[in-house]
Design an enzyme around this catalytic site. Structure first.
Site, PDB file in Angstrom:
ATOM      1  N   MET A 114      -6.862  47.998  35.345  1.00  0.00           N
ATOM      2  CA  MET A 114      -6.177  47.636  34.099  1.00  0.00           C
ATOM      3  C   MET A 114      -5.195  46.484  34.322  1.00  0.00           C
ATOM      4  SD  MET A 114      -7.288  49.343  31.527  1.00  0.00           S
ATOM      5  CE  MET A 114      -5.987  49.180  30.294  1.00  0.00           C
ATOM      6  N   SER A 132       0.416  48.111  47.494  1.00  0.00           N
ATOM      7  CA  SER A 132      -0.273  47.606  48.683  1.00  0.00           C
ATOM      8  C   SER A 132      -0.735  46.182  48.385  1.00  0.00           C
ATOM      9  CB  SER A 132      -1.455  48.505  49.019  1.00  0.00           C
ATOM     10  OG  SER A 132      -2.118  48.888  47.835  1.00  0.00           O
ATOM     11  N   VAL A 141       0.824  51.056  36.442  1.00  0.00           N
ATOM     12  CA  VAL A 141       0.479  51.987  37.524  1.00  0.00           C
ATOM     13  C   VAL A 141       0.150  53.352  36.941  1.00  0.00           C
ATOM     14  CG1 VAL A 141       1.919  50.742  39.180  1.00  0.00           C
ATOM     15  CG2 VAL A 141       2.876  52.718  37.963  1.00  0.00           C
ATOM     16  N   LYS A 142      -0.241  54.235  37.815  1.00  0.00           N
ATOM     17  CA  LYS A 142      -0.570  55.593  37.425  1.00  0.00           C
ATOM     18  C   LYS A 142       0.595  56.200  36.643  1.00  0.00           C
ATOM     19  CE  LYS A 142      -3.409  57.601  40.683  1.00  0.00           C
ATOM     20  NZ  LYS A 142      -4.645  57.520  39.931  1.00  0.00           N
ATOM     21  N   ASN A 187      -0.538  54.989  30.445  1.00  0.00           N
ATOM     22  CA  ASN A 187      -0.687  56.044  29.441  1.00  0.00           C
ATOM     23  C   ASN A 187       0.439  57.074  29.566  1.00  0.00           C
ATOM     24  OD1 ASN A 187      -2.876  55.255  27.927  1.00  0.00           O
ATOM     25  ND2 ASN A 187      -4.352  56.154  29.356  1.00  0.00           N
ATOM     26  N   SER A 227      -4.859  49.941  24.398  1.00  0.00           N
ATOM     27  CA  SER A 227      -6.150  50.601  24.245  1.00  0.00           C
ATOM     28  C   SER A 227      -7.274  49.591  24.358  1.00  0.00           C
ATOM     29  CB  SER A 227      -6.231  51.289  22.880  1.00  0.00           C
ATOM     30  OG  SER A 227      -7.495  51.900  22.745  1.00  0.00           O
ATOM     31  N   LYS A 248      -0.096  55.349  20.311  1.00  0.00           N
ATOM     32  CA  LYS A 248      -1.281  55.312  21.168  1.00  0.00           C
ATOM     33  C   LYS A 248      -1.850  56.726  21.332  1.00  0.00           C
ATOM     34  CE  LYS A 248      -4.448  54.409  24.147  1.00  0.00           C
ATOM     35  NZ  LYS A 248      -4.396  54.691  25.540  1.00  0.00           N
ATOM     36  N   HIS A 294      -3.623  57.632  18.200  1.00  0.00           N
ATOM     37  CA  HIS A 294      -4.900  56.892  18.220  1.00  0.00           C
ATOM     38  C   HIS A 294      -5.950  57.701  18.976  1.00  0.00           C
ATOM     39  CE1 HIS A 294      -7.772  54.565  20.580  1.00  0.00           C
ATOM     40  NE2 HIS A 294      -7.842  53.707  19.589  1.00  0.00           N
ATOM     41  N   ASN A 295      -5.580  58.199  20.139  1.00  0.00           N
ATOM     42  CA  ASN A 295      -6.544  58.958  20.937  1.00  0.00           C
ATOM     43  C   ASN A 295      -6.929  60.267  20.256  1.00  0.00           C
ATOM     44  OD1 ASN A 295      -5.904  56.878  22.715  1.00  0.00           O
ATOM     45  ND2 ASN A 295      -6.174  58.180  24.506  1.00  0.00           N
ATOM     46  N   GLU A 349      -9.328  59.447  17.669  1.00  0.00           N
ATOM     47  CA  GLU A 349     -10.595  59.144  18.354  1.00  0.00           C
ATOM     48  C   GLU A 349     -11.377  60.443  18.626  1.00  0.00           C
ATOM     49  OE1 GLU A 349     -10.017  56.699  21.939  1.00  0.00           O
ATOM     50  OE2 GLU A 349     -11.318  58.097  23.006  1.00  0.00           O
ATOM     51  N   LYS A 357      -9.477  64.046  29.031  1.00  0.00           N
ATOM     52  CA  LYS A 357      -8.419  63.675  29.972  1.00  0.00           C
ATOM     53  C   LYS A 357      -7.043  64.125  29.510  1.00  0.00           C
ATOM     54  CE  LYS A 357      -8.677  59.441  31.728  1.00  0.00           C
ATOM     55  NZ  LYS A 357      -9.139  58.042  31.862  1.00  0.00           N
ATOM     56  N   ARG A 368       5.492  89.245   5.714  1.00  0.00           N
ATOM     57  CA  ARG A 368       6.578  88.951   6.646  1.00  0.00           C
ATOM     58  C   ARG A 368       7.858  89.674   6.218  1.00  0.00           C
ATOM     59  NH1 ARG A 368       8.444  84.119   6.718  1.00  0.00           N
ATOM     60  NH2 ARG A 368       9.064  84.088   8.901  1.00  0.00           N
ATOM     61  N   HIS A 416      11.866  89.162   6.722  1.00  0.00           N
ATOM     62  CA  HIS A 416      12.023  87.722   6.917  1.00  0.00           C
ATOM     63  C   HIS A 416      12.415  86.999   5.632  1.00  0.00           C
ATOM     64  CE1 HIS A 416      10.914  87.924  11.037  1.00  0.00           C
ATOM     65  NE2 HIS A 416       9.719  88.418  10.793  1.00  0.00           N
TER      66      HIS A 416
HETATM   67  P1  NDP Z   1      -4.578  53.859  38.206  1.00  0.00           P
HETATM   68  O1  NDP Z   1      -4.105  54.740  37.144  1.00  0.00           O
HETATM   69  O2  NDP Z   1      -5.731  54.262  39.038  1.00  0.00           O
HETATM   70  O3  NDP Z   1      -3.347  53.521  39.166  1.00  0.00           O
HETATM   71  C1  NDP Z   1      -3.518  52.723  40.306  1.00  0.00           C
HETATM   72  C2  NDP Z   1      -2.353  51.790  40.450  1.00  0.00           C
HETATM   73  O4  NDP Z   1      -1.133  52.529  40.524  1.00  0.00           O
HETATM   74  C3  NDP Z   1      -2.461  51.000  41.735  1.00  0.00           C
HETATM   75  O5  NDP Z   1      -1.956  49.709  41.499  1.00  0.00           O
HETATM   76  C4  NDP Z   1      -1.581  51.800  42.667  1.00  0.00           C
HETATM   77  O6  NDP Z   1      -1.088  51.047  43.754  1.00  0.00           O
HETATM   78  C5  NDP Z   1      -0.465  52.165  41.734  1.00  0.00           C
HETATM   79  N1  NDP Z   1       0.324  53.300  42.197  1.00  0.00           N
HETATM   80  C6  NDP Z   1      -0.047  54.589  42.271  1.00  0.00           C
HETATM   81  N2  NDP Z   1       0.958  55.339  42.748  1.00  0.00           N
HETATM   82  C7  NDP Z   1       1.991  54.503  42.981  1.00  0.00           C
HETATM   83  C8  NDP Z   1       3.315  54.675  43.477  1.00  0.00           C
HETATM   84  N3  NDP Z   1       3.781  55.887  43.781  1.00  0.00           N
HETATM   85  N4  NDP Z   1       4.087  53.578  43.588  1.00  0.00           N
HETATM   86  C9  NDP Z   1       3.631  52.373  43.270  1.00  0.00           C
HETATM   87  N5  NDP Z   1       2.409  52.132  42.794  1.00  0.00           N
HETATM   88  C10 NDP Z   1       1.588  53.193  42.648  1.00  0.00           C
HETATM   89  O7  NDP Z   1      -4.856  52.385  37.626  1.00  0.00           O
HETATM   90  P2  NDP Z   1      -5.585  51.935  36.286  1.00  0.00           P
HETATM   91  O8  NDP Z   1      -5.632  50.459  36.347  1.00  0.00           O
HETATM   92  O9  NDP Z   1      -6.835  52.693  36.058  1.00  0.00           O
HETATM   93  O10 NDP Z   1      -4.563  52.376  35.146  1.00  0.00           O
HETATM   94  C11 NDP Z   1      -3.244  51.888  35.074  1.00  0.00           C
HETATM   95  C12 NDP Z   1      -2.537  52.565  33.907  1.00  0.00           C
HETATM   96  O11 NDP Z   1      -3.236  52.242  32.723  1.00  0.00           O
HETATM   97  C13 NDP Z   1      -2.522  54.090  33.985  1.00  0.00           C
HETATM   98  O12 NDP Z   1      -1.315  54.569  33.447  1.00  0.00           O
HETATM   99  C14 NDP Z   1      -3.670  54.518  33.111  1.00  0.00           C
HETATM  100  O13 NDP Z   1      -3.482  55.786  32.531  1.00  0.00           O
HETATM  101  C15 NDP Z   1      -3.687  53.424  32.086  1.00  0.00           C
HETATM  102  N6  NDP Z   1      -5.056  53.194  31.626  1.00  0.00           N
HETATM  103  C16 NDP Z   1      -5.252  52.825  30.379  1.00  0.00           C
HETATM  104  C17 NDP Z   1      -6.514  52.594  29.904  1.00  0.00           C
HETATM  105  C18 NDP Z   1      -6.624  52.158  28.560  1.00  0.00           C
HETATM  106  O14 NDP Z   1      -7.711  52.000  28.040  1.00  0.00           O
HETATM  107  N7  NDP Z   1      -5.518  51.923  27.905  1.00  0.00           N
HETATM  108  C19 NDP Z   1      -7.716  52.752  30.690  1.00  0.00           C
HETATM  109  C20 NDP Z   1      -7.430  53.077  31.985  1.00  0.00           C
HETATM  110  C21 NDP Z   1      -6.138  53.304  32.407  1.00  0.00           C
HETATM  111  P3  NDP Z   1      -1.947  50.980  45.141  1.00  0.00           P
HETATM  112  O15 NDP Z   1      -2.989  49.932  44.904  1.00  0.00           O
HETATM  113  O16 NDP Z   1      -0.940  50.565  46.141  1.00  0.00           O
HETATM  114  O17 NDP Z   1      -2.529  52.340  45.363  1.00  0.00           O
END
Ligand code: NDP
Length: 477
Positions: free
Chosen positions: A13, A34, A74-75, A102, A128, A183, A186-187, A190, A261, A447, A453
Site C-alpha cells: 500500500m 527495514s 504500516v500495519k 485501517n 479504499s 471508511k 464504507h466497508n 460493502e 477481516k 418490561r 421499567h
Molecule cells: P502491512 O499491513 O502488511 O504492513 C507492513 C508494513 O508495516 C511494512 O512496511 C512493515 O515494515 C511495517 N511494520 C510492521 N510492524 C512495524 C513496526 N512495529 N514498526 C514499524 N513498521 C512496522 O502493509 P500493507 O501495505 O498491506 O498495509 C498497510 C496499511 O494499509 C495497513 O494498515 C492495512 O490495513 C492498510 N491496507 C489498506 C488497504 C486498503 O484497501 N485500504 C488494503 C491493504 C491494506 P517492515 O517492512 O520493516 O516489516
C-alpha cells in the site's frame, strides 16, 4: 527538506501511494523500518519521479519541507503507535502525521488528542481501493483538523480517484476519527451490498432456474441501469468464469464459506453502541458467519423443508425483473442505514459532516463505487438535514414502485426455502418505519411487568408504572 510528502511503511500500500504521489510530480521522501524495502522501491521505480530515500527516522523527517506531511502506511494497531512514537519527538508544531492504515476510529481519536497537545496534526485517513487503487487513484477519506486539510487536501485530491464528472474522490470528512469512521462504514456497506448481490444470484439460480453464465448476462444487463456499480460488474465476471481444471462454473468449485477481516464486524459493534439499526450490514456479517460454520451446517441435512423447485418458465422470466427491484430497494435501505450510522456518529463525536460529500468520495476508487451514489449526493444537496435517505422523495418513489416486486421476491424465497436475510431484513426495516403502531408497546408492557421499567403513554405526558402484582392500578412516577 525538499520533499512535499513522505511515506513511511513501504509494503504494497505504502509503495503504491508513494509512486502515485511521485507520478503526480511531488518529491516523495521514503522510509521503512527495514531499509531494504526503501532501496527496492528506488531501484524498481526510481524513474517514475523524484524520491528521497531515508535510512533513519531522523533523515526522513529532515527530508521533508515544512510543515511536514508524513504518511504512515504500516500495519494497523501496535505498529502504528510504534511509528508515531518514533516520529513525534522529531516533529514541530504544525507538522502532520497522516495515518492511512485501517485504524479503528477510536484509536484515531486517542492518537489525535495526544498529538494535538504537542501541536502536531494527526490526520486519520481512510483509504479504499486496495493496491491497485493506491497506485492509480484511491478513494480517500481524511479526518483531522480543517487546518491540516488546507495543507494536505490538494495533494490528496490530486492522487485520488476521479468521479465520472472529474471531481476528486477525496474530501475532508470531519474532525479526529471521522475519516476512519466513514471508511469503516464504507466497508460495512460493502458487506451488505455483497450479501444482497449473493441473494439475487441465489434466487436467479434456484428460483428463476438460470445457470451461472446466464446469470452473468443478467448482471451485465443490470449493470447498464440503476445498479451500475463495480460490485455488479465483477459479479458478472466471476459468474462467467469457468474453472480450468474441471470445466465447471468457477462459482461451483469454490468452497461456500465466506471469510472476513473484521471491518464489517466493527461497523456492527459500533452501531450497537450508538443504537443505530444497521440490520442489513449485521445480516451480511452473520450470513458470512453462518456460511463458515460447517459444524452447524452439518445439522442441516436432518432439517426438513422445501426442495427449491424452480418456478415455471413463464413465471421465471418475470421473476428475474422482480429480483432486480428487490436488490435495488434493499440496497437503498442498506445505504439508508449506513448513512444513519455516520450521521449518528457525527452527533455523538461532534463531527460536522456533509453526508452528500461522503457519498461523493465513494463514487470512484473504492469497492462500493456506483452510479447510484450521485443520487445520494443529490438527495443531501437538496436537503442537508434529511433525517433518513428514505425521506428523499426520489428514493421513496422508487421504492414505492419496486415494493410489490420486492414483497413477491421475499415471499417466494420463503416459500421455496431460499434464505434471503438481506432482502427480508431490509423489507422489515421499511415496514417498521411505515407502521403506525409497533408491537414495541407490548414490549414496554412486559418490561414494566417483570422489571418495573416504566412506560410512557400515548395520551398523557409523564412516566408510568402499573402495580402488576398488586391491584394493577397505575402510578405516575
Ligand atoms: P502491512 O499491513 O502488511 O504492513 C507492513 C508494513 O508495516 C511494512 O512496511 C512493515 O515494515 C511495517 N511494520 C510492521 N510492524 C512495524 C513496526 N512495529 N514498526 C514499524 N513498521 C512496522 O502493509 P500493507 O501495505 O498491506 O498495509 C498497510 C496499511 O494499509 C495497513 O494498515 C492495512 O490495513 C492498510 N491496507 C489498506 C488497504 C486498503 O484497501 N485500504 C488494503 C491493504 C491494506 P517492515 O517492512 O520493516 O516489516
Amino acid at each position: 527538506g525538499t520533499a512535499q510528502i513522505g511515506v513511511s511503511g513501504l509494503a504494497v500500500m505504502g509503495r503504491n501511494l508513494a509512486r502515485n504521489f511521485a507520478r503526480h510530480g511531488y518529491t516523495v521522501a521514503l522510509h521503512n523500518r527495514s531499509a531494504e524495502r526503501t532501496h527496492e522501491l528506488v531501484d524498481q521505480f526510481g524513474d517514475e519521479g523524484t524520491f528521497v530515500p531515508a535510512e533513519s527516522a531522523e533523515q526522513f523527517v529532515a527530508a521533508l519541507e515544512r510543515p511536514r506531511r508524513l504518511v504512515v502506511m504500516v500495519k494497523a494497531g501496535g505498529p502504528t503507535d510504534a511509528v508515531i512514537d518514533q516520529f513525534a519527538p522529531l516533529l514541530e508544531s504544525g507538522d502532520m502525521i497522516i495515518d492511512g492504515g485501517n485504524a479503528h476510529f477510536a484509536d484515531t481519536r486517542r492518537r489525535e488528542a495526544a498529538l494535538r497537545e504537542k501541536g502536531i496534526h494527526f490526520v486519520g485517513t481512510g483509504i479504499s481501493g486496495g493496491e491497485e487503487g493506491a497506485l492509480n487513484g484511491p478513494s480517500i477519506m481524511p479526518g483531522g483538523s480543517p487546518e491540516s486539510y488546507q495543507a494536505l487536501g490538494p495533494l490528496l485530491e490530486d492522487i485520488s480517484a476521479k468521479a465520472a464528472d472529474g471531481s476528486p474522490c477525496c474530501a475532508h470528512v470531519g474532525a479526529d476519527g471521522a475519516g476512519h469512521f466513514v471508511k469503516m462504514v464504507h466497508n460495512g456497506i460493502e458487506y451488505a451490498d455483497m450479501q444482497l448481490i449473493a441473494e439475487a444470484y441465489d434466487l436467479l439460480r434456484h428460483a428463476a432456474g438460470l445457470e451461472p453464465a446466464a446469470i452473468a448476462d443478467t448482471f451485465r444487463r443490470w449493470n447498464t441501469g440503476r445498479l451500475d456499480s463495480y460490485l455488479v460488474e465483477i459479479t458478472a465476471e466471476v459468474l462467467a468464469h469457468t474453472d480450468a481444471a474441471t470445466g465447471r462454473p468457477f462459482v461451483d468449485v469454490v468452497a461456500d464459506e465466506a471469510e472476513q477481516k473484521g471491518t464489517g464486524r466493527w461497523t456492527v459493534q459500533i452501531a450497537l453502541e450508538l443504537g443505530v439499526p444497521v440490520s442489513g450490514i449485521a445480516e451480511a456479517v452473520f450470513a458470512r458467519s453462518v456460511s463458515g460454520h460447517t459444524d452447524l451446517r452439518a445439522v442441516g441435512g436432518r432439517l426438513s423443508g422445501p426442495g427449491r423447485a424452480a418456478l415455471g418458465a413463464d413465471e421465471a422470466a418475470a421473476f428475474v425483473d422482480k429480483i432486480e427491484h428487490a436488490l435495488y430497494a434493499s440496497k437503498v435501505v442498506s445505504y439508508t442505514q449506513g448513512f444513519h450510522q455516520v450521521q449518528a456518529a457525527g452527533a455523538e463525536y461532534g463531527w460536522t459532516l456533509d453526508l452528500g460529500a461522503v457519498a461523493g468520495i465513494w463514487r470512484g476508487g473504492c469497492i462500493i463505487r456506483a452510479a447510484f451514489l450521485d443520487r445520494i449526493t443529490a438527495a443531501y444537496a437538496k436537503d442537508p438535514q434529511l433525517p433518513s435517505l428514505l425521506a428523499d422523495d426520489g428514493f421513496a418513489a422508487e421504492i414505492a414502485e419496486a415494493q410489490d416486486a420486492w414483497r413477491d421476491v421475499v415471499a417466494t424465497a420463503v416459500r421455496l426455502g431460499v434464505p434471503v436475510p438481506g432482502f427480508s431484513t431490509a423489507l422489515a426495516y421499511y415496514d417498521a418505519l411505515r407502521a403506525e403502531r409497533l408491537p414495541a408497546a407490548l414490549t414496554q408492557g412486559q418490561r414494566d411487568f417483570f422489571g418495573a421499567h416504566t412506560y410512557r403513554r400515548v395520551d398523557r405526558d409523564g412516566v408510568f408504572h402499573t402495580l402488576w402484582s398488586e391491584d394493577r392500578t397505575e402510578e405516575q412516577q
